[in-house]
Design a protein around this motif. Structure first.
Motif, short mmCIF file in Angstrom:
data_model
loop_
_atom_site.label_atom_id
_atom_site.label_comp_id
_atom_site.label_asym_id
_atom_site.label_seq_id
_atom_site.Cartn_x
_atom_site.Cartn_y
_atom_site.Cartn_z
N ILE A 56 0.95 -0.78 0.39
CA ILE A 56 -0.53 0.22 0.31
C ILE A 56 0.65 1.07 -0.21
CG2 ILE A 56 -1.52 1.10 1.11
CD1 ILE A 56 -3.23 -0.82 2.31
N ALA A 57 2.00 1.31 0.91
CA ALA A 57 2.84 2.45 0.95
C ALA A 57 3.51 3.05 -0.05
CB ALA A 57 4.17 1.96 1.64
N ALA A 58 4.04 2.06 -1.21
CA ALA A 58 4.25 2.06 -2.38
C ALA A 58 2.83 2.78 -3.49
CB ALA A 58 4.58 0.76 -3.33
N ARG A 59 2.37 2.34 -3.21
CA ARG A 59 0.90 3.33 -4.12
C ARG A 59 1.35 4.58 -4.45
NH1 ARG A 59 -4.57 1.33 -1.60
NH2 ARG A 59 -4.04 -1.61 -2.49
N PRO A 60 1.27 5.45 -5.56
CA PRO A 60 1.53 6.43 -5.30
C PRO A 60 0.20 7.05 -5.15
CG PRO A 60 0.69 5.41 -8.24
CD PRO A 60 0.93 4.10 -6.94
N PRO A 61 0.50 8.58 -4.92
CA PRO A 61 0.07 9.68 -4.13
C PRO A 61 -1.82 9.49 -5.63
CG PRO A 61 1.06 11.25 -4.85
CD PRO A 61 1.32 9.67 -5.46
N ASP A 62 -2.61 9.85 -5.07
CA ASP A 62 -4.00 9.88 -6.05
C ASP A 62 -4.60 10.82 -5.52
OD1 ASP A 62 -5.20 9.49 -3.15
OD2 ASP A 62 -4.96 6.73 -4.35
N ASP A 63 -6.50 10.85 -5.65
CA ASP A 63 -6.99 12.17 -5.12
C ASP A 63 -7.72 12.61 -3.83
OD1 ASP A 63 -7.01 13.08 -7.15
OD2 ASP A 63 -8.67 11.86 -8.38
N ASP A 64 -7.73 10.73 -2.99
CA ASP A 64 -8.22 10.81 -2.16
C ASP A 64 -6.65 10.72 -1.33
OD1 ASP A 64 -10.82 10.81 -2.38
OD2 ASP A 64 -11.12 7.85 -2.44
N HIS A 65 -5.77 11.04 -1.20
CA HIS A 65 -4.58 10.77 -0.54
C HIS A 65 -3.10 11.86 -1.75
CE1 HIS A 65 -7.09 6.92 -0.01
NE2 HIS A 65 -6.20 7.32 1.55
N PRO A 66 -3.12 12.87 -1.65
CA PRO A 66 -2.54 13.45 -2.71
C PRO A 66 -0.89 13.83 -1.86
CG PRO A 66 -4.07 14.95 -1.14
CD PRO A 66 -4.54 13.44 -1.18
N TYR A 67 -0.75 12.99 -0.95
CA TYR A 67 0.68 13.48 -0.17
C TYR A 67 0.79 11.49 0.15
CZ TYR A 67 -0.23 17.82 1.73
OH TYR A 67 -0.74 19.69 1.53
N GLY A 68 0.60 10.72 -1.11
CA GLY A 68 0.92 9.45 -0.61
C GLY A 68 0.31 8.66 0.46
N HIS A 69 0.52 7.17 0.34
CA HIS A 69 0.59 6.14 1.33
C HIS A 69 1.79 6.33 2.20
CE1 HIS A 69 -2.16 5.95 -2.42
NE2 HIS A 69 -3.27 5.78 -1.62
N HIS A 70 2.46 6.20 1.94
CA HIS A 70 3.83 6.42 2.84
C HIS A 70 3.93 5.73 4.47
CE1 HIS A 70 5.90 7.98 -0.37
NE2 HIS A 70 5.44 9.38 0.14
N LYS A 71 2.48 6.72 5.11
CA LYS A 71 2.52 5.76 6.40
C LYS A 71 1.77 4.97 6.69
CE LYS A 71 2.09 11.38 8.55
NZ LYS A 71 1.29 11.84 9.40
N ALA A 72 1.26 3.49 5.78
CA ALA A 72 0.68 2.85 5.93
C ALA A 72 2.30 2.37 6.51
CB ALA A 72 0.92 2.36 4.52
#
Length: 296
Positions: A56-72
């Protein structure tokens, strides 16, 4: 190898160690070896959840998570810490029951051999994973590696304790060792949960990274340029720094932007994985942060 590959290997090794340690408990009847096998179940669950969170953390930013998913990744270490607590409670329950209802141990030698083999496997994997975690700045991989190291030390304590049982004949040592194992892994569980909480609360960067940032900024400071309001945070493998750069009001926007680009590039080169965000301000303008009139 990629972080996800290490975690896949960790899942495979966890399955192998569960089989070995369960066999060690089965042939010996040792509750301390049972406690060691229960911790390996936590290793398996933790590695599987870590693999999911890294994906999940490797996913690129999207409209709902513009800052990315790094905190997963922080959810992974927190989840593994909670699993450790559950395993520790199970170990204490089994150990107390054995204290109240003592039973002789059987085939301890074979149990020790199987436990040592599994510990060697975990130790080799944990050392490799920790090295990769530091290079990739992966909280999830580091948490899994440190838990494996805890498992290695736990198994070492169990082996030494069982040797003491064989030498003295004191059967009560077996459940007492199991309780000591539970207390040890509770400490590791608390450390993992605390690290997860700090990450989710945007903990500042480590001292070495902060020193590298300050050294870089010092190289750009002179009479016409100054920096303030430097703040940092971590989010999984990503690092962030935000700051204000003051320069003469007479400078053109193009000149100011060119200097800012140089500073950003220098910062990101000095600290791997860093993302720098710099706000430009005239030399005689101050930004007022934390104003008492701010409702937050």
């Amino acid at each position: 190898m990629q972080v996800a590959t290490y975690l896949k290997i960790s899942v495979a090794v966890a399955l192998a160690t569960i089989a070995l340690k369960t066999g060690a408990w089965w042939v010996s009847g040792s509750v301390s070896l049972l406690s060691d096998a229960l911790e390996s179940l936590v290793n398996l669950a933790g590695a599987m959840f870590a693999l999911a969170m890294v994906t999940i953390a490797a996913r690129p930013p999207d409209d709902d998570h513009p800052y990315g998913h790094h905190k997963a990744e922080y959810f992974s270490s927190g989840f593994e810490g909670v699993l450790i607590f559950a395993a520790a409670l199970g170990i204490v329950w089994a150990a107390v029951d054995r204290l109240l209802h003592p039973q002789p141990l059987d085939a301890v030698g074979w149990g020790l051999v199987l436990s040592v083999i599994s510990s060697v496997m975990n130790g080799v994997l944990a050392a490799s994973m920790l090295k990769k975690a530091r290079a990739a700045r992966s909280m999830a991989l580091e948490a899994d590696a440190r838990h494996l190291f805890t498992d290695v030390w736990t198994s070492g304590g169990v082996v030494l304790g069982l040797l003491a049982v064989l030498a003295t004949g004191w059967q009560w040592l077996d459940p007492v060792i199991a309780i000591a194992v539970a207390l040890n892994i509770l400490r590791e569980g608390a450390r993992l949960v605390w690290g997860s909480v700090n990450g989710l609360l945007d903990e500042a960067l480590d001292a070495d990274s902060l020193a590298a940032i300050e050294t870089t900024l010092e190289g750009f400071r002179h009479q016409a340029i100054r920096f303030d309001h430097v703040v940092t945070r971590r989010a999984g493998q990503r690092r962030f720094v935000d700051l204000h750069m003051h320069m003469p009001a007479a400078w053109t926007l193009g000149r100011a932007a060119a200097v800012r680009t140089s500073v950003e590039q220098a910062l990101m080169a000095a600290v791997p994985g860093l993302r720098a965000s710099i706000q430009l301000l005239p030399m005689d303008v101050e930004a007022h942060l934390g104003d008492e009139r701010d409702p937050l």
